[in-house]
Design an enzyme around this catalytic site. Structure first.
Site, mmCIF file in Angstrom:
data_model
loop_
_atom_site.group_PDB
_atom_site.id
_atom_site.type_symbol
_atom_site.label_atom_id
_atom_site.label_comp_id
_atom_site.label_asym_id
_atom_site.label_seq_id
_atom_site.Cartn_x
_atom_site.Cartn_y
_atom_site.Cartn_z
ATOM 1 C CB THR A 1 -22.537 4.521 -1.232
ATOM 2 O OG1 THR A 1 -22.173 5.212 -2.442
ATOM 3 C CG2 THR A 1 -22.656 5.507 -0.077
ATOM 4 C CG ASP B 1 -1.902 1.128 1.259
ATOM 5 O OD1 ASP B 1 -2.226 1.656 0.177
ATOM 6 O OD2 ASP B 1 -2.350 1.493 2.360
ATOM 7 C CG LEU B 2 4.549 1.149 -1.044
ATOM 8 C CD1 LEU B 2 5.866 0.809 -1.730
ATOM 9 C CD2 LEU B 2 4.773 1.578 0.385
ATOM 10 C CE LYS B 3 -2.732 5.546 1.244
ATOM 11 N NZ LYS B 3 -2.222 4.400 1.972
ATOM 12 C CB THR C 1 7.120 7.544 -12.727
ATOM 13 O OG1 THR C 1 7.806 8.418 -13.630
ATOM 14 C CG2 THR C 1 7.849 7.485 -11.409
ATOM 15 C CG ASP D 1 5.405 10.297 -10.242
ATOM 16 O OD1 ASP D 1 5.308 11.200 -11.100
ATOM 17 O OD2 ASP D 1 6.385 10.204 -9.496
ATOM 18 C CB ILE D 2 4.819 10.515 -14.806
ATOM 19 C CG1 ILE D 2 4.996 11.998 -14.463
ATOM 20 C CG2 ILE D 2 4.825 10.265 -16.303
ATOM 21 C CD1 ILE D 2 6.394 12.521 -14.701
#
Length: 161
Positions: A119, A66-68, A75, A71-72
């Site tokens: 929801t 879970d590093l979210k 990348t 970016d481009i």
């Protein structure tokens, strides 16, 4: 017939700590009770891939990285490729990149996790956007992901005693 995981297998315990010993103790105490471990930015920044390897090697639990990634698109694709050696079951990619993110995942199995969906109606709207973009790519002859699975990230606040 689809193999649906049991309720406890769908729960991933978050290791939101920079302390490897605390993270390992938590995973050990929950081993067999949860479906996997979620590694976020705090743990990963402090302990890196070596910390992830320690947790996953010792307990063999599935990994949600879970590093979210946001970016481009190229990348993000490179970052995901760089993390493949950790064998994550789930990778969190924020998809404001839309089509470009889907193109970057061509010929891969793509799992899209919608964060902060509250929801069923919101999930349906997000799913419709993914389907619209998939059809657009298909119409214009782009290679598509081998499969696309959609999910929702449900976060439960924890208590500190």
């Amino acid at each position: 017939m689809t193999n649906v995981p049991s309720a406890h297998e769908r729960i991933f315990v978050p290791l939101d700590t920079p302390d490897l010993a605390k993270g390992l103790a938590l995973v050990k105490s929950l081993s067999g009770l949860v479906g996997g471990v979620k590694i976020g930015k705090e743990f990963f920044t402090a302990l890196g891939p070596q910390g992830v390897a320690k947790v996953t090697a010792d307990f063999g639990m599935p990994l949600f990285l879970d590093l979210k990634f946001h970016d481009i698109p190229n990348t993000v694709a490179g970052a995901v490729r760089s993390g493949v050696h950790m064998k994550p079951l789930i990778v969190d990619v924020h998809t404001q990149g839309g089509r470009a993110m889907m193109k970057a995942a061509s010929d891969q199995h793509l799992r899209i996790m919608f964060p902060m969906v509250a929801t069923v109606k919101e999930f349906d709207r997000a799913s419709a956007i993914v389907e619209r973009e998939r059809k657009h790519l298909q119409t214009y002859g782009y290679r598509l992901p081998k499969s696309i699975k959609l999910g929702v990230m449900v976060e439960v606040p924890s208590l500190l005693f």
